[in-house]
Design an enzyme around this catalytic site. Structure first.
Site, short mmCIF file in Angstrom:
data_model
loop_
_atom_site.label_atom_id
_atom_site.label_comp_id
_atom_site.label_asym_id
_atom_site.label_seq_id
_atom_site.Cartn_x
_atom_site.Cartn_y
_atom_site.Cartn_z
N GLU A 95 45.37 37.50 40.85
CA GLU A 95 46.79 37.53 41.21
C GLU A 95 47.64 36.78 40.18
O GLU A 95 48.74 37.21 39.85
CB GLU A 95 47.00 36.93 42.60
CG GLU A 95 46.44 37.77 43.74
CD GLU A 95 44.93 37.64 43.87
OE1 GLU A 95 44.33 38.47 44.57
OE2 GLU A 95 44.35 36.70 43.27
N PRO B 22 29.60 38.59 36.74
CA PRO B 22 29.73 38.39 38.19
C PRO B 22 31.14 37.95 38.55
O PRO B 22 31.79 37.24 37.78
CB PRO B 22 28.70 37.29 38.49
CG PRO B 22 27.75 37.31 37.34
CD PRO B 22 28.58 37.70 36.16
N GLY C 92 38.09 33.35 32.43
CA GLY C 92 39.31 33.69 31.71
C GLY C 92 39.11 34.60 30.52
O GLY C 92 40.05 34.81 29.75
#
Length: 424
Positions: A60, A272, A314
């Site tokens: 998000e 994952p 990231g």
């Protein structure tokens, strides 16, 4: 109804805290700043307009990042960005540093929210996607803080859940000042649940408004050369996988090896979804007989390496730029899929399982364009990957179709900004 909800939340709170302690066994970061979960945050000085943006976690936050960067440029404003997860917090701090005020979102408890709002004193709350909490919206309403839901989506499955608590849902939606929803079907479900159509605007999905600057593109090329040893080796990424999917991906890789696609021809990059599963997935890969290199080790995979485990945070968006084929997880198990748009924007051919209710419209657009193939088993996955691996023209054409879908659906960011500006 909200009183009953509060009682239930208070009863569940000890279990929530126990879960935090359980996670802290592997990462003490889960215990840091726990006071923020109860609304105890550092005061903010200054008199500029304060815009509070809530993003649940990494996905998000990344989706909202272009909007956040635009709002940072408002001369008379400062931003407060909250999230719920440790990984989300780390990504916010890594990406924005001191450009915004960052806290954990308080638990949805009346006292915690009153405390937080009194200290932060926001002029607007922007909620990314459908992260709706009854006490949060009630507290904002009571303190005169307008609230806007952006990039909102509501699957039929989620709508059924909200209908079961229709009284609480209707009261909660009545406290929203505005909602910028992705598609007309989402808007119709919100209206059915009680949100006034006068407060709704169909804006599209702001995740399509993604840009890769020159530095990112150069890094992606460098990463691809590193992984392919500057040769013809292909990179297949299985991204955001959940328990139960890694096994299918590894079975498919075994079939591909048996059919002749060797490590020097095809590298699997397995990422994952949740960091706490990194070690377990690494062990699963090794027990399945594959050679493994962990991204966190800083070691480039050799041409004999079967799998690179994406166990850093990231980097997934960058990794898509170094791929030749992408399988998106959360789709072979009942999760509802994950975001295809980043991989599509890089121009990658896409593969997915059938569980896509959280990305129904995006997946429909990609499927209709011929950019997304649905598979339901290891055999089908292996067949899809092999077909793309053996046909460079097919990879290029399919990837170009995915990129075209991403380009054609840009523009939601500007429409969303218009909705926000009306409330400021």
């Amino acid at each position: 109804m909200r009183a009953l909800y509060c009682i239930i939340f208070y009863l569940l709170l000890p279990f929530v805290l126990l879960r935090v302690l359980w996670r802290a066994r592997h990462n003490r970061g889960h215990l840091k700043r726990l006071h923020e979960r109860f609304g105890y945050v550092a005061p903010i000085t200054g008199k500029r307009t304060r815009i509070w943006i809530h993003t649940v976690s990494v996905g998000e936050f990344l989706g909202a990042l272009p909007l956040i960067r635009e709002l940072i440029t408002r001369q008379d404003s400062e931003l407060i960005v909250t999230c719920m997860t440790l990984t989300g917090s780390e990504r916010i701090e890594q990406t924005l540093g001191g450009k915004v005020h960052h806290f954990y979102m308080p638990y949805d408890l009346p006292g915690a929210l009153r405390r937080f709002i009194k200290i932060v004193d926001p002029d607007l709350l922007i909620i990314m996607e459908t992260e709706l909490w009854p006490n949060t919206l009630a507290a904002c309403k009571a303190h005169g803080v307008p609230t806007v839901l952006i990039n909102a989506r509501l699957s039929e499955r989620s709508a059924r859940g909200y209908r079961r608590i229709s009284g609480l849902t209707r009261a909660m939606l009545s406290r929203l000042s505005a909602a910028a929803v992705q598609h007309r079907a989402d808007a119709e479900r919100f209206i059915e649940l009680g949100l006034a159509d006068t407060r709704l605007t169909v804006t599209g999905n702001i995740k399509f408004d993604i840009d890769f600057d020159d530095e990112q593109q150069e890094l992606a090329v460098r990463l691809k050369n590193e992984w392919s040893n500057s040769g013809p080796r292909l990179v297949w990424i299985a991204a955001s996988t959940h328990s139960g999917e890694d096994e299918v991906v590894l079975q498919a890789l075994r079939q591909l090896r048996d059919q002749g696609l060797q490590p020097e021809q095809l590298l699997l990059v397995l990422i994952p979804r949740h960091p706490e599963r990194f070690d377990a997935v690494a062990s699963l890969c090794e027990k399945s007989g594959f050679s493994l290199v962990r991204r966190s080790a800083g070691e480039a995979p050799s041409l004999a390496t079967d799998i690179l485990l994406g166990d850093t945070m990231g980097e997934q968006q960058l990794m898509f730029g170094a791929a030749d084929i992408v399988f998106m997880g959360g789709s072979l198990v009942d999760v509802g899929g994950h975001n295809f748009i980043e991989a599509a924007a890089w121009g990658q051919p896409l593969i997915s399982g059938p569980s896509l209710y959280n990305f129904a419209e995006v997946s429909r657009l990609l499927r209709e364009a011929g950019a997304l193939e649905i598979v339901e088993s290891a055999q089908q996955m292996a067949t899809a990957v092999q077909r793309l691996a053996e046909d460079e023209d097919l990879r290029s054409l399919t990837g170009a179709k995915a990129q075209e879908v991403a380009e054609e659906n840009r523009g939601a960011l500007a429409r969303t900004r218009e909705v926000i500006e009306k409330l400021l």
